[in-house]
Design a protein around this motif. Structure first.
Motif, PDB file in Angstrom:
ATOM      1  N   LEU A   9      55.511 -14.973  26.160  1.00 33.98           N
ATOM      2  CA  LEU A   9      55.587 -15.747  24.881  1.00 33.98           C
ATOM      3  C   LEU A   9      55.325 -14.680  24.044  1.00 33.98           C
ATOM      4  CD1 LEU A   9      55.016 -18.235  23.184  1.00 33.98           C
ATOM      5  CD2 LEU A   9      52.399 -17.999  23.788  1.00 33.98           C
ATOM      6  N   ILE A  10      56.188 -14.703  22.751  1.00 31.10           N
ATOM      7  CA  ILE A  10      55.842 -14.193  21.530  1.00 31.10           C
ATOM      8  C   ILE A  10      55.594 -15.038  20.451  1.00 31.10           C
ATOM      9  CG2 ILE A  10      57.072 -12.367  20.005  1.00 31.10           C
ATOM     10  CD1 ILE A  10      59.170 -11.543  22.323  1.00 31.10           C
ATOM     11  N   THR A  11      54.489 -14.683  19.674  1.00 31.69           N
ATOM     12  CA  THR A  11      54.308 -15.609  18.443  1.00 31.69           C
ATOM     13  C   THR A  11      54.973 -15.124  17.199  1.00 31.69           C
ATOM     14  OG1 THR A  11      52.400 -14.379  17.924  1.00 31.69           O
ATOM     15  CG2 THR A  11      51.992 -16.180  19.348  1.00 31.69           C
ATOM     16  N   GLY A  12      55.293 -16.086  16.338  1.00 31.71           N
ATOM     17  CA  GLY A  12      56.093 -15.695  15.072  1.00 31.71           C
ATOM     18  C   GLY A  12      57.436 -15.066  15.628  1.00 31.71           C
ATOM     19  N   ALA A  13      58.115 -15.597  16.581  1.00 31.14           N
ATOM     20  CA  ALA A  13      59.532 -14.838  16.836  1.00 31.14           C
ATOM     21  C   ALA A  13      60.672 -15.324  16.348  1.00 31.14           C
ATOM     22  CB  ALA A  13      59.279 -15.040  18.343  1.00 31.14           C
ATOM     23  N   ASN A  14      60.779 -16.022  15.320  1.00 28.52           N
ATOM     24  CA  ASN A  14      61.796 -16.940  14.760  1.00 28.52           C
ATOM     25  C   ASN A  14      62.565 -16.028  14.163  1.00 28.52           C
ATOM     26  OD1 ASN A  14      59.650 -17.750  13.036  1.00 28.52           O
ATOM     27  ND2 ASN A  14      61.566 -18.057  11.808  1.00 28.52           N
ATOM     28  N   LYS A  15      62.003 -14.595  13.627  1.00 31.20           N
ATOM     29  CA  LYS A  15      62.762 -13.802  12.893  1.00 31.20           C
ATOM     30  C   LYS A  15      61.931 -12.406  13.073  1.00 31.20           C
ATOM     31  CE  LYS A  15      59.800 -14.977   8.754  1.00 31.20           C
ATOM     32  NZ  LYS A  15      59.882 -15.227   7.241  1.00 31.20           N
ATOM     33  N   GLY A  16      62.391 -11.519  12.495  1.00 30.81           N
ATOM     34  CA  GLY A  16      62.200 -10.117  12.236  1.00 30.81           C
ATOM     35  C   GLY A  16      62.093  -9.508  13.573  1.00 30.81           C
ATOM     36  N   LEU A  17      60.534  -8.698  13.730  1.00 31.65           N
ATOM     37  CA  LEU A  17      60.338  -8.152  14.944  1.00 31.65           C
ATOM     38  C   LEU A  17      60.109  -8.921  16.014  1.00 31.65           C
ATOM     39  CD1 LEU A  17      57.571  -5.568  13.379  1.00 31.65           C
ATOM     40  CD2 LEU A  17      59.870  -4.966  13.909  1.00 31.65           C
ATOM     41  N   GLY A  18      59.388 -10.149  15.651  1.00 32.08           N
ATOM     42  CA  GLY A  18      59.474 -10.925  17.126  1.00 32.08           C
ATOM     43  C   GLY A  18      60.695 -11.415  17.650  1.00 32.08           C
ATOM     44  N   ARG A  19      61.513 -11.874  16.785  1.00 30.54           N
ATOM     45  CA  ARG A  19      63.100 -12.215  17.342  1.00 30.54           C
ATOM     46  C   ARG A  19      63.618 -11.216  18.053  1.00 30.54           C
ATOM     47  NH1 ARG A  19      67.260 -16.017  14.809  1.00 30.54           N
ATOM     48  NH2 ARG A  19      69.239 -15.539  15.777  1.00 30.54           N
ATOM     49  N   GLU A  20      63.536  -9.906  17.391  1.00 28.38           N
ATOM     50  CA  GLU A  20      64.533  -8.719  17.984  1.00 28.38           C
ATOM     51  C   GLU A  20      63.792  -8.400  19.285  1.00 28.38           C
ATOM     52  OE1 GLU A  20      67.046  -5.507  18.502  1.00 28.38           O
ATOM     53  OE2 GLU A  20      67.093  -7.423  17.680  1.00 28.38           O
ATOM     54  N   ALA A  21      62.249  -8.448  19.513  1.00 27.58           N
ATOM     55  CA  ALA A  21      61.549  -8.218  20.635  1.00 27.58           C
ATOM     56  C   ALA A  21      62.151  -9.350  21.760  1.00 27.58           C
ATOM     57  CB  ALA A  21      60.336  -8.225  20.371  1.00 27.58           C
ATOM     58  N   ALA A  22      62.206 -10.437  21.242  1.00 26.83           N
ATOM     59  CA  ALA A  22      62.494 -11.293  22.080  1.00 26.83           C
ATOM     60  C   ALA A  22      64.015 -11.290  22.690  1.00 26.83           C
ATOM     61  CB  ALA A  22      62.655 -12.816  21.534  1.00 26.83           C
ATOM     62  N   ARG A  23      64.909 -10.763  21.953  1.00 24.28           N
ATOM     63  CA  ARG A  23      66.531 -10.396  22.300  1.00 24.28           C
ATOM     64  C   ARG A  23      66.277  -9.239  23.309  1.00 24.28           C
ATOM     65  NH1 ARG A  23      70.181  -6.902  21.756  1.00 24.28           N
ATOM     66  NH2 ARG A  23      68.960  -5.500  20.581  1.00 24.28           N
ATOM     67  N   ARG A  24      65.644  -8.195  23.084  1.00 19.11           N
ATOM     68  CA  ARG A  24      65.346  -7.153  24.010  1.00 19.11           C
ATOM     69  C   ARG A  24      64.722  -7.492  25.302  1.00 19.11           C
ATOM     70  NH1 ARG A  24      63.883  -2.063  20.995  1.00 19.11           N
ATOM     71  NH2 ARG A  24      64.292  -0.867  22.702  1.00 19.11           N
ATOM     72  N   LEU A  25      63.833  -8.229  25.092  1.00 21.38           N
ATOM     73  CA  LEU A  25      63.038  -8.628  26.541  1.00 21.38           C
ATOM     74  C   LEU A  25      63.879  -9.473  27.284  1.00 21.38           C
ATOM     75  CD1 LEU A  25      59.604  -8.721  25.069  1.00 21.38           C
ATOM     76  CD2 LEU A  25      60.551  -7.220  26.914  1.00 21.38           C
ATOM     77  N   ILE A  26      64.754 -10.466  26.727  1.00 16.28           N
ATOM     78  CA  ILE A  26      65.592 -11.384  27.394  1.00 16.28           C
ATOM     79  C   ILE A  26      66.672 -10.461  28.142  1.00 16.28           C
ATOM     80  CG2 ILE A  26      67.388 -13.029  27.398  1.00 16.28           C
ATOM     81  CD1 ILE A  26      65.637 -14.178  25.075  1.00 16.28           C
ATOM     82  N   ALA A  27      66.853  -9.612  27.256  1.00 18.64           N
ATOM     83  CA  ALA A  27      68.090  -8.576  27.990  1.00 18.64           C
ATOM     84  C   ALA A  27      67.666  -7.738  29.067  1.00 18.64           C
ATOM     85  CB  ALA A  27      68.694  -7.605  26.969  1.00 18.64           C
ATOM     86  N   ALA A  28      66.076  -7.672  29.023  1.00 21.75           N
ATOM     87  CA  ALA A  28      65.572  -6.790  30.388  1.00 21.75           C
ATOM     88  C   ALA A  28      65.311  -7.563  31.213  1.00 21.75           C
ATOM     89  CB  ALA A  28      64.194  -6.083  29.509  1.00 21.75           C
ATOM     90  N   GLY A  29      65.289  -8.987  31.181  1.00 19.26           N
ATOM     91  CA  GLY A  29      65.167  -9.809  32.257  1.00 19.26           C
ATOM     92  C   GLY A  29      64.057 -10.670  32.175  1.00 19.26           C
TER      93      GLY A  29
END
Length: 230
Positions: free
Chosen positions: A5-25
């Motif tokens: 779970l990433i809070t504040g993840a609809n933009k910026g660092l949160g969104r990019e972290a979400a994208r990269r962690l999804i790519a990591a499985g």
């Protein structure tokens, strides 16, 4: 597959972290207080969305219930934060500072407490608190560092507090890996896109610490280059 779970993840660092962690499985939940933007980001990234306003006890409790209803949680990234008015110590009021602390510090405590029961069921629970070099006494006192040229109350105090509560959680939760990260001066909405780093560079430390194993570090403060100064 770790659930994150990433809070504040609809933009910026949160969104990019979400994208990269999804790519990591990772199976990622995007927490956002704006349902429209949160769902849009989740749909685009292939994540799940949960409504979550870190300043609202009822919202956080409801989010914890929703995530629990769909399974467990292994990683919590406390990313949500605000800059505040940034008017400087002569002009910032107590109310100005209180608003920043409510999101950047109390929000982390509120979310962490609500999700602890879920994290405790994980075989390898991880908490990542997104801090800043502006919370570092060393960096803000070094005239060679850009952090020393930012003079404000709320944001800097909030990030110093994030570092301290990270160390306290790490001691209180020995079975967890709990770390603070400094993304560095990254171009996001928080600073009017003035930072020289890309969001990918700014999420390097977040992504790294979100993937530490049970034998990984805990109670540390790091940036994308390694250990950061307190």
């Amino acid at each position: 597959m770790p659930t994150t779970l990433i809070t504040g993840a609809n933009k910026g660092l949160g969104r990019e972290a979400a994208r990269r962690l999804i790519a990591a499985g990772h199976d990622v939940w995007i927490g956002a207080r704006d349902p429209g933007r949160g769902r849009e980001a989740a749909d685009q990234l292939g994540a799940r969305f949960v409504a979550l306003d870190v300043t609202d006890e009822a919202s956080v409790a409801a989010a914890a219930e929703e995530v629990a209803a769909h399974g467990g949680l292994d990683v919590l990234v406390n990313n949500a934060g605000i800059a505040g008015p940034g008017r400087g110590p002569r002009e910032e009021s107590g109310d100005d500072v209180e608003v920043v602390l409510a999101t950047n510090v109390i929000g982390i405590v509120r979310v962490t407490r609500a999700f602890l029961p879920l994290l405790e069921r994980s075989a390898a629970p991880v908490i990542v608190n997104v801090s800043s070099g502006l919370g570092s006494f060393d960096a803000t006192s070094d005239p060679e560092r850009i952090e020393s040229r930012v003079v404000t109350l709320g944001y800097t105090a909030s990030k110093s507090a994030v570092n301290m509560i990270t160390t306290q959680y790490a001691k209180a939760l020995p079975g967890f890996r709990v770390n603070a990260v400094d993304p560095g001066y990254t171009a996001t909405d928080l600073n009017g896109h003035s930072g020289p780093q890309t969001v990918e560079q700014g999420t390097d430390a977040i992504v790294q610490m979100a993937q530490v194993g049970p034998d990984g570090p805990t109670g540390t403060f790091v940036d994308r280059h390694g250990a950061a100064s307190w």
